[in-house]
Design a protein around this motif. Structure first.
Motif, short mmCIF file in Angstrom:
data_model
loop_
_atom_site.label_atom_id
_atom_site.label_comp_id
_atom_site.label_asym_id
_atom_site.label_seq_id
_atom_site.Cartn_x
_atom_site.Cartn_y
_atom_site.Cartn_z
N LEU A 140 0.68 -1.21 0.12
CA LEU A 140 -0.03 0.17 0.05
C LEU A 140 0.83 1.20 -0.01
O LEU A 140 0.48 2.32 -0.37
N LEU A 143 1.93 2.36 -3.59
CA LEU A 143 0.84 2.78 -4.49
C LEU A 143 0.58 4.18 -4.39
O LEU A 143 0.32 4.74 -3.41
N ALA A 147 -4.05 5.47 -8.22
CA ALA A 147 -4.05 3.96 -8.69
C ALA A 147 -5.06 3.18 -8.22
O ALA A 147 -5.89 2.38 -8.89
N TYR A 148 -5.74 3.86 -6.96
CA TYR A 148 -6.65 3.12 -6.36
C TYR A 148 -8.08 4.04 -6.12
O TYR A 148 -9.02 3.40 -5.56
N SER A 150 -9.90 5.16 -8.49
CA SER A 150 -11.24 4.65 -9.43
C SER A 150 -11.98 3.48 -8.93
O SER A 150 -13.00 3.25 -8.69
N LEU A 151 -11.05 2.49 -8.17
CA LEU A 151 -11.75 1.34 -7.77
C LEU A 151 -12.64 1.86 -6.27
O LEU A 151 -13.71 1.45 -5.91
N LEU A 152 -12.13 2.89 -5.68
CA LEU A 152 -12.86 3.25 -4.26
C LEU A 152 -14.06 4.20 -4.97
O LEU A 152 -15.12 3.95 -4.09
N TRP A 155 -16.53 1.30 -5.65
CA TRP A 155 -17.10 0.53 -4.33
C TRP A 155 -18.25 1.59 -3.72
O TRP A 155 -19.14 1.22 -2.98
N LEU A 166 -9.42 7.12 0.69
CA LEU A 166 -8.24 7.13 -0.10
C LEU A 166 -7.31 7.83 0.83
O LEU A 166 -6.09 7.51 0.96
N ILE A 169 -6.05 5.01 3.39
CA ILE A 169 -5.18 4.33 2.76
C ILE A 169 -3.97 5.02 2.43
O ILE A 169 -2.89 4.57 2.69
#
Length: 292
Positions: A140, A143, A147-148, A150-152, A155, A166, A169
């Motif tokens: 983590l 990253l 990078a994450y 869009s995933l968040l 969800w 975000l 993390i």
């Protein structure tokens, strides 16, 4: 005996409280030094502004790319006031945009501290936990936030939840890593002495390891807040108004470079103030840091 008793008595003031008779007071010297360094910062800022204005006046780049300091100042005033019936930018003053972003940073960093410190303590003291979770924390930590993001959003949608997640993390790995490293470097003599006095695993962790590691943990918290600060613009690219990152994003869409620079300066200056507050908290909570 009387002289020794008086010297060691409870009413004796610390040696550093006041200068001894015949010794010069060091406080005026420290004040002069602080004023000298403050003057140096002001001169450096003046030189930077003069160089900035010289580049603009020379026409090295178009004004739409590099506005003058005066244009940035005018945009700051417009963003901070109600003008022609318009309230700041996007219906919110600059201080309101900044306040919302700081609230998000505080919430994300707070959750990261609540989760990161216990996680770091476990990683630093329980070998099986370290084998399983330490690679995940490192993963983590490497990253980038985008990078994450869009995933968040997939969800949690586009409201507050993905922004807070975000920032959590982004801020959690530095805290967990700093806590684990600090716990592992606690002197063995302290641990063995506590065990000899009958301390169990929990008491050893709370009364010996945690206080000894606290200075490094607070350093990790400062780093984590800085990481959250650098991530707030990314967090607010999705439905981020009000918010300083959302304001910068909207200004970028319309090539409002002066407003973009205003937002960047607001983030940087508020970051300096917040870091100074964290340093003050660190000095108050761990006054023994750096002392034998």
């Amino acid at each position: 005996m009387t002289a020794l008793t008086t010297e060691a008595g409870p009413d004796r003031r610390p040696a550093a409280a006041d200068p001894r008779p015949g010794e010069p007071d060091a406080r005026p010297g420290r004040l002069r030094e602080a004023l000298r360094w403050g003057a140096l910062r002001i001169v450096a800022l003046a030189v930077l502004l003069a160089a900035w204005q010289a580049v603009v006046s020379a026409g090295v780049w178009p004004r739409v790319l590099v506005p003058s300091p005066g244009e940035v100042w005018r945009q700051f005033v417009l963003a901070s006031t109600v003008h022609d019936g318009v309230r700041g930018v996007g219906g919110h003053l600059l201080i309101e945009h900044l306040g919302v972003s700081l609230g998000r940073i505080g919430t994300g960093s707070g959750y990261a501290v609540l989760a990161g410190v216990p996680l770091g303590l476990l990683i630093g003291t329980v070998r099986p936990v370290a084998v399983v979770l330490e690679p995940a924390v490192t993963f983590l930590r490497t990253l980038p936030p985008l990078a994450y993001l869009s995933l968040l959003v997939i969800w949690f949608g586009i409201d507050e939840a993905p922004k807070i997640w975000l920032l959590v993390i982004a801020a959690l790995p530095p805290i967990a890593a700093a806590t684990a490293a600090a716990v592992r470097t606690v002197p063995d003599q302290l641990v063995e002495a506590a065990r000899a006095l009958g301390s169990g695993p929990v008491s050893l962790l709370l009364s010996v390891r945690l206080p000894s590691a606290l200075p490094e943990i607070l350093t990790g918290v400062r780093i984590a807040v800085g990481v959250a600060y650098t991530s707030v613009v990314a967090a607010e690219t999705i439905n981020g108004v009000p918010g300083i990152g959302g304001m910068i994003r909207d200004a970028q869409r319309y090539n409002q470079t002066a407003l973009v620079i205003t937002g960047i300066l607001a983030i940087g200056l508020s970051g300096i103030v917040l870091d100074a507050l964290l340093r003050l908290v660190e000095r108050l909570t761990v006054p023994w840091r750096g002392r034998a």
